[in-house]
Write a protein that holds these residues in place. Sequence first.
Motif, PDB file in Angstrom:
ATOM      1  N   GLN A 191       0.827  -1.205   0.000  1.00  0.00           N
ATOM      2  CA  GLN A 191       0.000   0.000   0.000  1.00  0.00           C
ATOM      3  C   GLN A 191       0.866   1.261   0.000  1.00  0.00           C
ATOM      4  N   ILE A 192       1.980   1.216   0.715  1.00  0.00           N
ATOM      5  CA  ILE A 192       2.860   2.393   0.749  1.00  0.00           C
ATOM      6  C   ILE A 192       3.481   2.634  -0.618  1.00  0.00           C
ATOM      7  N   GLY A 193       3.922   1.568  -1.285  1.00  0.00           N
ATOM      8  CA  GLY A 193       4.498   1.725  -2.606  1.00  0.00           C
ATOM      9  C   GLY A 193       3.494   2.245  -3.618  1.00  0.00           C
ATOM     10  N   GLU A 194       2.275   1.713  -3.599  1.00  0.00           N
ATOM     11  CA  GLU A 194       1.246   2.195  -4.524  1.00  0.00           C
ATOM     12  C   GLU A 194       0.886   3.654  -4.253  1.00  0.00           C
ATOM     13  N   LEU A 195       0.879   4.039  -2.972  1.00  0.00           N
ATOM     14  CA  LEU A 195       0.544   5.421  -2.639  1.00  0.00           C
ATOM     15  C   LEU A 195       1.624   6.381  -3.131  1.00  0.00           C
ATOM     16  N   ARG A 196       2.882   6.008  -3.032  1.00  0.00           N
ATOM     17  CA  ARG A 196       3.955   6.879  -3.503  1.00  0.00           C
ATOM     18  C   ARG A 196       3.990   6.948  -5.024  1.00  0.00           C
ATOM     19  N   ALA A 199       1.161   9.231  -6.143  1.00  0.00           N
ATOM     20  CA  ALA A 199       1.244  10.637  -5.711  1.00  0.00           C
ATOM     21  C   ALA A 199       1.724  11.543  -6.839  1.00  0.00           C
ATOM     22  N   ALA A 200       2.635  11.034  -7.690  1.00  0.00           N
ATOM     23  CA  ALA A 200       3.170  11.883  -8.761  1.00  0.00           C
ATOM     24  C   ALA A 200       2.123  12.225  -9.816  1.00  0.00           C
ATOM     25  N   GLY A 201       1.081  11.440  -9.940  1.00  0.00           N
ATOM     26  CA  GLY A 201       0.069  11.696 -10.960  1.00  0.00           C
ATOM     27  C   GLY A 201      -1.131  12.471 -10.487  1.00  0.00           C
ATOM     28  N   LEU A 202      -1.124  12.975  -9.248  1.00  0.00           N
ATOM     29  CA  LEU A 202      -2.255  13.737  -8.750  1.00  0.00           C
ATOM     30  C   LEU A 202      -2.309  15.119  -9.383  1.00  0.00           C
ATOM     31  N   ALA A 203      -3.499  15.694  -9.397  1.00  0.00           N
ATOM     32  CA  ALA A 203      -3.720  16.944 -10.148  1.00  0.00           C
ATOM     33  C   ALA A 203      -3.153  18.171  -9.452  1.00  0.00           C
ATOM     34  N   HIS A 204      -3.014  18.158  -8.135  1.00  0.00           N
ATOM     35  CA  HIS A 204      -2.601  19.361  -7.404  1.00  0.00           C
ATOM     36  C   HIS A 204      -1.371  19.024  -6.564  1.00  0.00           C
ATOM     37  N   ARG A 206      -0.601  20.052  -3.639  1.00  0.00           N
ATOM     38  CA  ARG A 206      -0.946  19.793  -2.235  1.00  0.00           C
ATOM     39  C   ARG A 206      -1.456  18.358  -2.049  1.00  0.00           C
ATOM     40  N   LEU A 207      -2.193  17.886  -3.038  1.00  0.00           N
ATOM     41  CA  LEU A 207      -2.633  16.494  -2.951  1.00  0.00           C
ATOM     42  C   LEU A 207      -1.448  15.539  -3.003  1.00  0.00           C
ATOM     43  N   GLU A 208      -0.473  15.858  -3.859  1.00  0.00           N
ATOM     44  CA  GLU A 208       0.727  15.023  -3.927  1.00  0.00           C
ATOM     45  C   GLU A 208       1.489  15.051  -2.605  1.00  0.00           C
ATOM     46  N   ALA A 209       1.598  16.236  -2.007  1.00  0.00           N
ATOM     47  CA  ALA A 209       2.300  16.334  -0.726  1.00  0.00           C
ATOM     48  C   ALA A 209       1.558  15.580   0.372  1.00  0.00           C
TER      49      ALA A 209
END
Length: 346
Positions: A191-196, A199-204, A206-209
């Motif tokens: 789950q941690i690997g999938e979340l990281r 994260a790079a493909g999120l639109a904003h 702040r969402l990535e952070a």
Amino acid sequence: MTQPVRIPADVDREDRVLANLTARQLAILAVTGLVLYGGWTLTRAAVPLALFLVVAIPIGVGAAVLALGQRDGVSLDRLLLAAVRQRLQPRRRVAAPEGVRAAPSWLAGQAETEVSPAALRLPAEGVTEAGVIDLGTDGVAVVAVASTVNFALRTPGEQEALVAGFGRYLHSISAPVQVLIRAERLDLSRQIGELREAAAGLAHPRLEAAAREHAAYLDQLSRTTDLLRRQVLLVLREPLRAPGPADGLGGPAPLARLRARRARAVEVSDSARRSAETRLVRRLAEASELLAPAGITVTPLEAGQATAVLATACNPDSLLAPSADLAGADEVITTAPGRDWEGGEL
């Protein structure tokens, strides 16, 4: 007119015969007393009483401790018997269904000094593609995952309905059923690997952070805390032959139990095994229908999942998830397509 009889909550508790003692405890104490009395009768003419008491008192105290003592709800005499049986069994076992072969001649001299291994015999002989566990002469079994319901937050009326629904299922049971609640270690690395990665493909930004911060929090939590998860398993077992007539308590009659023990040594045909699997599937469907009104979903495990559950039961401290894909005993393990032995691309 019949009178009601109060049945204790612990139905597996042994009957008390005399002075709140069971038949097993009375037998141990009585045999020990008779042996000591017989020894005193034979030796009192030649052995002083004080010397006889020096030997008899430790024996009597030891017998009393074995008969009356318990550990984790198991009597000490049974624990002692299990320890002796475990000590007499081979210390080293290997997976050899066909039996352990003799050592070659060039190793015969060294093999005599080493502990000879014995064949490993497990209750489960195999798992079919449908997830049915083959127990050999003991029958077949199936494992299903049961969902849970929040009982404490329900209203009194809803709680009564849940208890009534579960009671209807208990009243319908006519064969062995086990409700297993187990705790196993939880691995969050996937789950941690999938979340990281996501994260790079999120639109904003702040969402990535926030996603990376949550992944770091989960990573820290997994490194500093032993994470556990609970799982409720419903295990149904079906004998290879239909059960015999029942006694007054609903269980098999003594004659039927004796016949069942004798029939275990007889090889069962494939039709009897298929019939047992059919009865097992029908019982699982009935359990799913009866528990559905209580909000409990029963999901049978597939072959790989059932194999993983058996593997984790043999090694409870493993991080192997019950849904992991496991290779069978006769399957050839190869690398993933497109990768070599070093993990690089071909």
